[in-house]
Design an enzyme around this catalytic site. Structure first.
Site, PDB file in Angstrom:
ATOM      1  N   ALA A 128     -10.127   2.467  -6.527  1.00  0.00           N
ATOM      2  CA  ALA A 128     -10.553   2.424  -7.755  1.00  0.00           C
ATOM      3  C   ALA A 128      -8.698   0.533  -7.623  1.00  0.00           C
ATOM      4  O   ALA A 128      -9.287   0.140  -7.244  1.00  0.00           O
ATOM      5  CB  ALA A 128      -7.913   3.274  -7.424  1.00  0.00           C
ATOM      6  N   SER A 129      -8.303   0.724  -9.591  1.00  0.00           N
ATOM      7  CA  SER A 129      -8.506  -0.625  -9.084  1.00  0.00           C
ATOM      8  C   SER A 129      -6.991  -0.181 -10.158  1.00  0.00           C
ATOM      9  O   SER A 129      -6.898   0.105 -11.452  1.00  0.00           O
ATOM     10  CB  SER A 129      -9.866  -0.935 -10.192  1.00  0.00           C
ATOM     11  OG  SER A 129      -9.435  -2.761 -10.496  1.00  0.00           O
ATOM     12  N   ALA A 130      -6.474  -1.560  -9.653  1.00  0.00           N
ATOM     13  CA  ALA A 130      -5.050  -1.486 -10.323  1.00  0.00           C
ATOM     14  C   ALA A 130      -4.749  -2.510 -11.285  1.00  0.00           C
ATOM     15  O   ALA A 130      -5.777  -3.643 -11.544  1.00  0.00           O
ATOM     16  CB  ALA A 130      -3.825  -0.812 -10.303  1.00  0.00           C
ATOM     17  N   SER A 131      -3.020  -2.706 -11.631  1.00  0.00           N
ATOM     18  CA  SER A 131      -3.188  -3.793 -12.607  1.00  0.00           C
ATOM     19  C   SER A 131      -3.347  -4.998 -11.501  1.00  0.00           C
ATOM     20  O   SER A 131      -3.416  -5.783 -12.123  1.00  0.00           O
ATOM     21  CB  SER A 131      -1.637  -4.048 -13.058  1.00  0.00           C
ATOM     22  OG  SER A 131      -0.907  -3.630 -12.375  1.00  0.00           O
ATOM     23  N   ILE A 132      -2.273  -4.723 -10.262  1.00  0.00           N
ATOM     24  CA  ILE A 132      -3.111  -6.246  -9.469  1.00  0.00           C
ATOM     25  C   ILE A 132      -3.155  -6.282  -8.072  1.00  0.00           C
ATOM     26  O   ILE A 132      -3.630  -7.267  -7.763  1.00  0.00           O
ATOM     27  CB  ILE A 132      -0.652  -6.272  -8.559  1.00  0.00           C
ATOM     28  CG1 ILE A 132      -0.378  -6.411  -9.771  1.00  0.00           C
ATOM     29  CG2 ILE A 132      -0.644  -6.615  -7.384  1.00  0.00           C
ATOM     30  CD1 ILE A 132       1.623  -6.004  -9.864  1.00  0.00           C
ATOM     31  N   ALA A 133      -4.108  -4.838  -7.712  1.00  0.00           N
ATOM     32  CA  ALA A 133      -5.062  -5.377  -6.802  1.00  0.00           C
ATOM     33  C   ALA A 133      -6.061  -4.123  -7.123  1.00  0.00           C
ATOM     34  O   ALA A 133      -5.869  -3.421  -8.134  1.00  0.00           O
ATOM     35  CB  ALA A 133      -4.228  -4.404  -5.421  1.00  0.00           C
ATOM     36  N   LYS A 150      -6.813  -2.573   0.258  1.00  0.00           N
ATOM     37  CA  LYS A 150      -6.453  -2.949  -0.818  1.00  0.00           C
ATOM     38  C   LYS A 150      -6.262  -4.369  -0.962  1.00  0.00           C
ATOM     39  O   LYS A 150      -5.660  -5.385   0.217  1.00  0.00           O
ATOM     40  CB  LYS A 150      -4.636  -2.732  -0.303  1.00  0.00           C
ATOM     41  CG  LYS A 150      -4.332  -2.492  -2.043  1.00  0.00           C
ATOM     42  CD  LYS A 150      -2.515  -2.252  -2.264  1.00  0.00           C
ATOM     43  CE  LYS A 150      -2.046  -2.051  -3.459  1.00  0.00           C
ATOM     44  NZ  LYS A 150      -0.668  -1.905  -3.480  1.00  0.00           N
ATOM     45  N   ASP A 285       7.364   2.982  -7.812  1.00  0.00           N
ATOM     46  CA  ASP A 285       6.815   2.936  -8.750  1.00  0.00           C
ATOM     47  C   ASP A 285       5.861   4.123  -8.788  1.00  0.00           C
ATOM     48  O   ASP A 285       5.027   5.106  -8.685  1.00  0.00           O
ATOM     49  CB  ASP A 285       5.564   1.557  -8.640  1.00  0.00           C
ATOM     50  CG  ASP A 285       4.792   1.122  -9.393  1.00  0.00           C
ATOM     51  OD1 ASP A 285       4.982   2.354 -10.766  1.00  0.00           O
ATOM     52  OD2 ASP A 285       3.423   0.619  -9.286  1.00  0.00           O
TER      53      ASP A 285
END
Length: 546
Positions: A128-133, A150, A285
């Site tokens: 998975a890929s999110a906004s910060i990591a 992570k 979050d």
């Protein structure tokens, strides 16, 4: 730099044609003319849907804007379903950065020459890929456990700092020029938001948060927190137990395994209120990308939470105030709600409580005894905002995280079980908590907690009591002496002032007499007398100080 960043934001919005989504009635002719004459950048995504354009634009603008999109994705009552579905991609499907960079970061952080020294397997493509990591799957050499690694995005801090500088500038402008600027306190709100984002950039802090949450819910039937391998965590790398669950947003999969959706929604509310009121430490979050459901017991569903970068805390006063407000709301005691707002200082002390009570009743009464599907929370929030503005209610920055988490919880509840009676679920929990805080059980609990301290101080109590009695007995004598001393000081101060005034008068006379061509002896005598009076004034004042 702020002007350049503002230009970049404007450029991205125009490149994605987001200005075309603004209704014509909101765009006067001069705004449309300015758009064509000055902001001439054309839409480069004409063939994409509105949801895709918004998602791509927010993704291009960086983590601050991606977080905003994540929050919007949970509010399907406010957005068109197609737009909400596209925004949901921001939760865990942001474009990843190159895997080679991720491996270099991991090796440098953990002091490895090769990843095979620590991992028997390492998945190159991110899970998975999110906004910060972004997250990579792996398997440990030491015990064969499946884990996820992570990794923070490179140079992410610079991007966030630039956006936060811009937000601070905008907040200062709003606070200065908007009529409600001081009441809304945008600068304090942005400061609180910056703190949460900066905390999220430290994965050591996230690992500590995860360990705390796991300890708080050890043995819980409602929430599972994965194990954190703290010895393998660094500021930019985190290693955690890999979990296998169904994303909470995958309603079809949950229904296919016959999950008890009603119980799942109720446990979501229970978990939230437990974190806030029992632990004063809550996952802040909770968007669907961070929440999963265990597939093991669909009849007794259990949540699995990940990503602990943002947590919220409340002090004792905030907890007590919120709980009393919630209970008063559930009991429809709007008078108490209004009085609590005044007592806490959230509204001015001269607020008319009767009018404030009626305004709250007008907003809140229609929402009771209705399932979530029939409640327009967007309309309720708008009316509450208007009420707040009317009564000069001050925004509380320390509760911004809690408000955001409530939005997430409501969005999840709406997706899982729209018929959920939020009030019926939360009210018993809050009433029990209040009883624990103010009842006999609370008193015994406080006595038990303070007993070690009291037992430590108990041997000193006779001496302390004797000293207090001696001081109390001597108090009248000491007070009389201090009173007499004060009177003497006042007498000396008065005399010093008198001598000072007389001395100043003689010196002024000495300065004026030569004008009248009088013999020098008279000005000299006047000046000498004035200096003598001043010396006497100084002596009296010096005695007063002694």
């Amino acid at each position: 730099m702020r002007i350049f960043r503002l230009y970049q934001i404007n450029k991205v919005l125009l490149q994605h044609g987001l200005d075309e989504l603004i209704p014509d009635r909101w765009m006067p002719w001069y705004a449309r003319a300015l758009r064509k004459c000055v902001f001439w950048i054309n839409n480069q995504y004409k063939h994409e849907t509105a949801g895709e354009r918004i998602t791509l634009a927010l993704q291009s603008l960086g983590p601050v804007f991606i977080k905003f999109g994540q929050m919007l994705s949970t509010r399907r009552d406010l957005l068109h379903p197609a737009i909400a579905n596209q925004l949901a991609r921001l939760q865990d499907k942001v474009a990843p950065f190159p895997s080679d960079q991720a491996q270099i970061i991991i090796r440098e952080a953990l002091g490895l020459t090769d990843l095979n020294e620590l991992f028997s397997e390492f998945q190159v493509d991110p899970l998975a890929s999110a906004s910060i990591a972004q997250v990579h799957a792996a398997k440990l050499h030491s015990n064969g456990s499946n884990v996820v690694v992570k990794v923070l995005r490179p140079d992410i801090r610079k991007t966030i700092e630039a956006d936060m500088d811009l937000l601070f500038t905008l907040a200062q402008v709003l606070q200065k020029w908007l009529p409600d600027g001081k009441r809304l306190r945008p600068v304090e709100v942005v400061t609180e938001y910056q703190k949460t984002l900066v905390d999220e950039l430290d994965l050591l802090r996230e690992s500590a948060n995860g360990i705390q949450l796991r300890r708080n819910f050890e043995g819980s039937d409602a929430l599972y927190i994965p194990k954190i391998y703290s010895e393998l965590c660094r500021h930019n790398v985190l290693v955690m137990e890999r979990i296998y669950g169904i994303p909470v947003s995958n309603i079809d999969a949950l229904l296919a395994q016959k999950t008890n959706m009603k119980l799942l929604a109720e446990r979501g509310v229970e978990v939230f209120f437990t974190q806030v009121f029992r632990d004063s430490f809550f996952h802040a979050d909770m968007h669907p990308g961070n929440i999963f459901v265990s597939p093991e017991t669909p009849d007794e569903p259990k949540y699995i939470a990940i990503d602990f970068g943002i947590v919220g805390t409340l002090n004792k006063e905030d907890k007590r105030y919120l709980a009393e407000n919630f209970v008063a709301f559930f009991n429809r005691d709007y008078r108490k709600v209004a009085q609590l707002h005044a007592d806490s200082g959230w509204v001015p002390p001269d607020t008319n409580i009767d009018e404030f009570e009626m305004a709250i009743r007008t907003v809140c009464e229609p929402i009771f005894q209705k399932p979530l599907a029939e409640i327009s929370f967007g309309n309720v929030l708008l009316q509450l905002f208007n009420t707040a503005r009317r009564f000069n209610m001050v925004v509380q920055p320390q509760l911004v995280l809690l408000q955001k988490t409530l939005l997430y919880i409501e969005g999840l509840g709406r997706q899982l079980y729209p018929q959920l009676d939020l009030w019926k679920t939360a009210k018993p929990f809050l009433e029990n908590w209040m009883q624990e805080q103010i009842g006999v059980k609370a008193m015994l609990k406080k006595v038990k907690a303070n007993l070690p301290y009291w037992s430590e101080k108990m041997p000193d109590m006779p001496d302390l009591l004797h000293d207090s009695m001696v001081q109390l007995k001597a108090l009248p004598i000491r007070q009389r002496r201090e009173h007499q001393h004060l009177i003497q000081m006042q007498i000396h101060a008065t005399r010093a002032a008198h001598y000072g005034v007389v001395g100043a008068t003689f010196i002024i006379v000495a300065a004026i007499l030569p004008v009248y061509e009088m013999h020098w002896i008279f000005p000299a005598l006047s000046a000498g007398t004035g200096v003598g009076c001043w010396l006497q004034s100084w002596r009296k004042g010096h005695r007063e100080l002694q």
